[in-house]
Design an enzyme around this catalytic site. Structure first.
Site, PDB file in Angstrom:
ATOM      1  N   SER A 202      -3.246   0.956  -3.711  1.00  0.00           N
ATOM      2  CA  SER A 202      -3.153  -0.338  -3.030  1.00  0.00           C
ATOM      3  C   SER A 202      -2.711  -1.323  -4.098  1.00  0.00           C
ATOM      4  O   SER A 202      -3.163  -1.243  -5.249  1.00  0.00           O
ATOM      5  CB  SER A 202      -4.520  -0.760  -2.497  1.00  0.00           C
TER       6      SER A 202
ATOM      7  N   GLU B 190       0.875  -1.176   0.000  1.00  0.00           N
ATOM      8  CA  GLU B 190       0.000   0.000   0.000  1.00  0.00           C
ATOM      9  C   GLU B 190       0.905   1.216   0.000  1.00  0.00           C
ATOM     10  O   GLU B 190       1.893   1.243   0.734  1.00  0.00           O
ATOM     11  CB  GLU B 190      -0.857  -0.024   1.258  1.00  0.00           C
TER      12      GLU B 190
ATOM     13  N   LYS C  28      -2.166  -2.866  -9.430  1.00  0.00           N
ATOM     14  CA  LYS C  28      -2.056  -1.598  -8.700  1.00  0.00           C
ATOM     15  C   LYS C  28      -3.342  -0.807  -8.891  1.00  0.00           C
ATOM     16  O   LYS C  28      -3.641  -0.357 -10.006  1.00  0.00           O
ATOM     17  CB  LYS C  28      -0.842  -0.817  -9.221  1.00  0.00           C
TER      18      LYS C  28
ATOM     19  N   PHE D 277      -0.496   6.517  -2.976  1.00  0.00           N
ATOM     20  CA  PHE D 277      -1.376   6.712  -4.119  1.00  0.00           C
ATOM     21  C   PHE D 277      -2.094   5.450  -4.573  1.00  0.00           C
ATOM     22  O   PHE D 277      -2.819   5.474  -5.558  1.00  0.00           O
ATOM     23  CB  PHE D 277      -0.572   7.271  -5.307  1.00  0.00           C
TER      24      PHE D 277
ATOM     25  N   ASP E  91      11.829   8.977  -7.083  1.00  0.00           N
ATOM     26  CA  ASP E  91      11.395   8.475  -5.776  1.00  0.00           C
ATOM     27  C   ASP E  91      12.117   7.171  -5.424  1.00  0.00           C
ATOM     28  O   ASP E  91      11.494   6.192  -5.023  1.00  0.00           O
ATOM     29  CB  ASP E  91       9.862   8.270  -5.791  1.00  0.00           C
TER      30      ASP E  91
HETATM   31  N1  ATP Z   1       5.112  -5.475  -9.165  1.00  0.00           N
HETATM   32  C1  ATP Z   1       4.999  -5.618  -7.834  1.00  0.00           C
HETATM   33  N2  ATP Z   1       5.176  -6.827  -7.265  1.00  0.00           N
HETATM   34  C2  ATP Z   1       5.041  -7.005  -5.929  1.00  0.00           C
HETATM   35  N3  ATP Z   1       4.743  -6.013  -5.067  1.00  0.00           N
HETATM   36  C3  ATP Z   1       4.565  -4.776  -5.567  1.00  0.00           C
HETATM   37  C4  ATP Z   1       4.683  -4.513  -6.974  1.00  0.00           C
HETATM   38  N4  ATP Z   1       4.463  -3.187  -7.188  1.00  0.00           N
HETATM   39  C5  ATP Z   1       4.237  -2.648  -5.977  1.00  0.00           C
HETATM   40  N5  ATP Z   1       4.289  -3.583  -4.993  1.00  0.00           N
HETATM   41  C6  ATP Z   1       4.101  -3.370  -3.533  1.00  0.00           C
HETATM   42  O1  ATP Z   1       3.194  -2.303  -3.325  1.00  0.00           O
HETATM   43  C7  ATP Z   1       3.835  -1.226  -2.626  1.00  0.00           C
HETATM   44  C8  ATP Z   1       3.286   0.087  -3.113  1.00  0.00           C
HETATM   45  O2  ATP Z   1       3.504   0.203  -4.513  1.00  0.00           O
HETATM   46  P1  ATP Z   1       3.883   1.591  -5.189  1.00  0.00           P
HETATM   47  O3  ATP Z   1       5.145   2.095  -4.573  1.00  0.00           O
HETATM   48  O4  ATP Z   1       3.880   1.429  -6.668  1.00  0.00           O
HETATM   49  O5  ATP Z   1       2.623   2.461  -4.718  1.00  0.00           O
HETATM   50  P2  ATP Z   1       2.525   4.016  -4.406  1.00  0.00           P
HETATM   51  O6  ATP Z   1       1.126   4.252  -3.930  1.00  0.00           O
HETATM   52  O7  ATP Z   1       2.931   4.792  -5.614  1.00  0.00           O
HETATM   53  O8  ATP Z   1       3.571   4.172  -3.238  1.00  0.00           O
HETATM   54  P3  ATP Z   1       4.337   5.468  -2.707  1.00  0.00           P
HETATM   55  O9  ATP Z   1       3.624   5.879  -1.455  1.00  0.00           O
HETATM   56  O10 ATP Z   1       5.729   4.939  -2.416  1.00  0.00           O
HETATM   57  O11 ATP Z   1       4.346   6.493  -3.775  1.00  0.00           O
HETATM   58  C9  ATP Z   1       5.334  -1.439  -2.870  1.00  0.00           C
HETATM   59  O12 ATP Z   1       6.131  -0.900  -1.855  1.00  0.00           O
HETATM   60  C10 ATP Z   1       5.419  -2.962  -2.893  1.00  0.00           C
HETATM   61  O13 ATP Z   1       5.466  -3.497  -1.589  1.00  0.00           O
END
Ligand code: ATP
Length: 504
Positions: free
Chosen positions: A147, A142, A196, A145, A283
């Site tokens: 889950s 999570e 995502k 931005f 990032d």
């Molecule tokens: N391809 C993937 N395979 C496995 N786990 C994933 C993958 N992509 C994302 N995750 C998990 O989901 C989490 C959140 O993903 P991501 O960083 O893309 O989201 P975000 O909402 O943009 O996060 P941030 O707050 O860092 O901007 C990651 O830290 C990871 O644990």
């Protein structure tokens, strides 16, 4: 979301044997059952629901599905079942139904708590027909931005899976036919994807940017790729390969130097690939580099803040490679004094990123930021490993971040760095010394090293590398390419398969 759908529209490439991942095909069911045989799915697909316009597939940003597109897809389905594929009959392809897959093929067993299960159920219910393509088996992460859910790709074998670099490498090494491999019982393993779910509060521009960049960044084993993307109403999901990884907090204290070298080699290989495409990730931090300690391989994810390098920005650093102490004395803006109540609007610049990982030029609001900002953040990760402190920098805002940085590097270097970007650095904080401290000293303090336990030669090489990545002047900071040629990383046996994938 109209903007999103139109700007992502591109011609859909078709494969003679399989669909090239327009996943929102006509087999989408109204309401959708969780366990749906291929046959009944095809039958239902003949009756696209009336609100099909609300379901769009952004298909690796190709071919946004409209209801017309869905009709075409339905024809493709018929072709499939008419044995029209050059490869032979329908029976040639082993399509696995959901219950035939083993959930344990990557060694992880999902343990979903009731709250998460309720969240997953709600998500599946709200995103029509998603259950035909994926079975969500857990939540993997999570962020601010989104889950992210772990799911089984139920229709893996229906599509051309160019994104599956592991599979491609396996084929390269052992070119048995897919049929042979699929008919081999042991290899009927689930193909996992990460779904995502981008929060609806994200701007369409931001979502568009992330998907576009992901699409362009296909081709490296160390950088996540985009399999496909869907939109339903205001909800957009991106589907990516799933990567098994370990939480950074569980291993950052345990890795020895050779293991840290493997980690950094993997990270800089990812950065070299991304930077070569002219993209700044913006990032870089441990949660965005999914690392599997057992394989020594990591994958860079989350391009939500990434941007393309541009020549448009202006900053004094563009015309100045270096500022000496003498220059600073002669030209310091402080010589002429400065207004106590400065009414001028403050300088503006892109400061996107995560606190503790922002490069000095970001903190000094440079408007000509380059890919070197990612190198700094990677350096902070290395400092975390060597000092065994996480987070190493922990400032609530940019001013505190500058103070933390100055505590390490000292006033003299900070003044020069600020002047490089047209800013002034002055402080009366007594703990910030003129010369600061060497990174070696900081690591020694953090790990309680004394005379009886001095740094090993390999740790000293690590520190030299650290100094080259945490260089305040971005122009003197290593590039990802140079980093991979630094003695700290150059001696590491590269992951051969990385190079092979690019040549397949
Ligand atoms: N391809 C993937 N395979 C496995 N786990 C994933 C993958 N992509 C994302 N995750 C998990 O989901 C989490 C959140 O993903 P991501 O960083 O893309 O989201 P975000 O909402 O943009 O996060 P941030 O707050 O860092 O901007 C990651 O830290 C990871 O644990």
């Amino acid at each position: 979301m109209d903007y999103l759908s139109t700007s992502l529209k591109m011609a859909s490439r078709r494969c003679p044997t399989k669909r090239n991942h327009p996943r929102a095909d006509s087999t989408f069911l109204k309401g959708g059952a969780t366990q749906q045989s291929e046959e009944s799915a095809s039958e239902d697909s003949g009756h696209p629901s009336s609100d099909n316009q609300e379901d769009e597939q952004i298909d690796g940003l190709e071919g946004v599905e409209t209801s017309d597109d869905n009709d075409n897809d339905h024809e493709d389905d018929n072709e499939d079942s008419d044995n029209n594929r050059p490869g032979g009959s329908w029976d040639d392809h082993v399509y696995l139904s959901e219950d035939q897959y083993s959930d344990e093929s990557d060694g992880t067993v999902e343990d979903v708590c009731p709250e998460t299960q309720a969240e997953i159920d709600q998500f599946m219910k709200s995103f029509r027909k998603l259950d035909l393509h994926f079975k969500i088996i857990g939540k993997t992460g999570e962020g601010t931005f989104s889950s992210v859910y772990k799911a089984i790709d139920l229709r893996y074998d229906r599509y051309v899976n160019d994104w599956d670099l592991d599979e491609r490498t396996a084929e390269y090494h052992s070119p048995r036919s897919k049929r042979q491999r699929l008919s081999h019982g042991k290899e009927k393993k689930a193909k996992y994807v990460a779904i995502k779910k981008i929060y609806v509060t994200s701007s369409p521009q931001r979502i568009h940017n992330e998907l576009e960049l992901l699409k362009d960044l296909t081709g490296s084993k160390n950088v996540v790729s985009l399999i496909t993307a869907f939109r339903h109403m205001d909800q957009v999901i991106a589907v990516m390969p799933y990567f098994r990884h370990v939480d950074f907090r569980d291993y950052f204290r345990k890795l020895d130097i050779p293991e840290i070298q493997l980690y950094m080699r993997s990270l800089f290989t990812a950065l070299k690939f991304v930077h070569a495409k002219g993209v700044l990730h913006r990032d870089i931090k441990p949660t965005n580099f999914l690392y599997d300690c057992s394989k020594g391989r990591g994958v860079l994810v989350d391009f939500g803040l990434a941007e393309r390098e541009s020549d448009d920005g202006t900053c004094c650093c563009l015309g100045t490679a270096e500022i000496s102490r003498r220059d600073l004395k002669n030209h310091s803006p402080l010589l002429g004094g400065y207004p106590k109540n400065d009414q001028r609007p403050s300088k503006r610049a892109n400061r996107a990123g995560t606190r503790g990982f922002r490069a000095p030029e970001v903190l000094f609001k440079c408007n000509a930021q380059t890919t070197k900002i990612d190198i700094w953040s990677a350096g902070v990760i290395l400092l975390t490993f060597l000092s065994k402190r996480f987070p190493f920098f922990n400032s609530p805002d940019d001013i505190d971040a500058i103070i933390e940085m100055a505590t390490v590097f000292g006033r003299a270097k900070m003044r020069i760095c600020a002047a490089l970007h047209g800013a002034t650095f002055e402080t009366a904080i007594p703990t910030i010394t003129e010369k600061g401290h060497s990174l070696g000293r900081i690591v020694e303090w953090a790990t309680a090293r004394g005379k009886d336990n001095p740094l090993h030669p390999e740790e000293k090489t690590a520190l030299q590398f650290l100094e080259a990545t945490l260089e305040l002047n971005h122009q003197r900071r290593l590039s990802a390419d140079q980093a991979l040629r630094h003695p700290f990383l150059a001696q590491i046996v590269p992951d051969v398969s990385d190079d092979e994938v690019e040549t397949i």
